[in-house]
Enzyme design. Sequence first.
Site, PDB file in Angstrom:
ATOM      1  N   THR A 117       0.776  -1.238   0.000  1.00  0.00           N
ATOM      2  CA  THR A 117       0.000   0.000   0.000  1.00  0.00           C
ATOM      3  C   THR A 117       0.810   1.293   0.000  1.00  0.00           C
ATOM      4  OG1 THR A 117      -1.407  -1.266   1.457  1.00  0.00           O
ATOM      5  CG2 THR A 117      -1.936   1.079   1.209  1.00  0.00           C
ATOM      6  N   VAL A 133     -10.790  -8.278  -0.097  1.00  0.00           N
ATOM      7  CA  VAL A 133     -10.540  -6.890   0.302  1.00  0.00           C
ATOM      8  C   VAL A 133      -9.598  -6.915   1.494  1.00  0.00           C
ATOM      9  CG1 VAL A 133     -11.615  -4.799   1.234  1.00  0.00           C
ATOM     10  CG2 VAL A 133     -12.777  -6.093  -0.558  1.00  0.00           C
ATOM     11  N   GLY A 134      -8.599  -6.033   1.472  1.00  0.00           N
ATOM     12  CA  GLY A 134      -7.636  -5.981   2.571  1.00  0.00           C
ATOM     13  C   GLY A 134      -7.995  -4.923   3.590  1.00  0.00           C
ATOM     14  N   ASP A 135      -6.996  -4.542   4.371  1.00  0.00           N
ATOM     15  CA  ASP A 135      -7.206  -3.549   5.440  1.00  0.00           C
ATOM     16  C   ASP A 135      -7.396  -2.123   4.909  1.00  0.00           C
ATOM     17  OD1 ASP A 135      -4.389  -3.790   4.577  1.00  0.00           O
ATOM     18  OD2 ASP A 135      -4.038  -2.186   6.029  1.00  0.00           O
ATOM     19  N   GLY A 181       1.073  -3.577   4.605  1.00  0.00           N
ATOM     20  CA  GLY A 181       1.516  -4.935   4.921  1.00  0.00           C
ATOM     21  C   GLY A 181       0.423  -5.944   4.603  1.00  0.00           C
ATOM     22  N   GLY A 237      -2.736  -7.281   4.675  1.00  0.00           N
ATOM     23  CA  GLY A 237      -4.035  -6.737   5.029  1.00  0.00           C
ATOM     24  C   GLY A 237      -5.014  -7.740   5.610  1.00  0.00           C
TER      25      GLY A 237
HETATM   26  N1  GLY Z   1      -2.314  -3.876   2.901  1.00  0.00           N
HETATM   27  C1  GLY Z   1      -2.926  -4.042   1.655  1.00  0.00           C
HETATM   28  C2  GLY Z   1      -3.597  -5.322   1.460  1.00  0.00           C
HETATM   29  O1  GLY Z   1      -3.222  -6.335   2.020  1.00  0.00           O
HETATM   30  O2  GLY Z   1      -4.539  -5.351   0.688  1.00  0.00           O
END
Ligand code: GLY
Length: 286
Positions: free
Chosen positions: A149, A178-180, A201, A203
């Site tokens: 990210t 979907v991540g963080d 990192g 997510g």
């Molecule tokens: N940190 C971004 C993701 O893992 O999607």
Amino acid sequence: MAAIGTWSFSQSAVENMRRMILSGQSATDCVEKAITDIEDDAETGRYIVGRGGFPNSRGIVECDAAIMEGVPGRFGAVAALRGVGQPCCVARRVMDRSPHSLLVGEGAEAFARDQGFTIEQNDKMLSKHTLNAYQEFLDKGKYASGHDTIGLIALDLTGNITVGVSTSGAPFKAPGRVGDSPLPGCGLYADHTVGAAAATGDGDKIMCYCPSFHIVQLMKQGSSPKDACCCVLTDIQKKIGKDECFEIGLIALNMKGEMGAASSVEFPYTCWEKGMDSVEKHVILK
Ligand code: GLY
């Protein structure tokens, strides 16, 4: 006035934000513009952000992005968005023009189209590098590694703070994953009485700990940005064991313009504050 960004490739973005902040532009405009330049360029932040990001397991680039102002209630995000080279711009439109806060998949794409964004074919979202990496993944099941990210925070001349993030997520992820990043409190958080934070990192793991919200709460209780980031990382490491800790990098900026970062892996970040002639690069060593 200050600005901070994740990973080395944020250098040009933080330089852009420095110029824009000094010329009196709002923190939100600075963050949106600086992220968009990275997203739309397949070579900068390649493999992991916007155009030129790694595709999912079916070869389709799906992006997550979000923007949050310190002012209460000002948040917008998109997730699993296909065919748009500037996902953070769409997130800003969600914040400014939609009654909702987070739009995903086809709904995010329809909203982007209604807002005048061109929805591009997937081959325009891939680069030579990501196509090759995807072919290798198909041939050998080999997962490419790469940082992820872009997270940027800006504090402008008038004392407004904004944080934004953008990513194409985990390489070759399941469609719809979907991540963080687009989740408030996880990938980003801002409070105009305290400051803001962003995470980068893994997510799938990061979202279990709400680190950005936690950092801002610690700063509210008096911690410096650096101490708050370190404390949140240590807290996660205590829960799961330091050696088991997943990849996580954290940045924070408070309303005094003080900055800090912490990470479980080697983590370069770039920053600028009032009085500095140029953007500085720092590295947290593992
Ligand atoms: N940190 C971004 C993701 O893992 O999607």
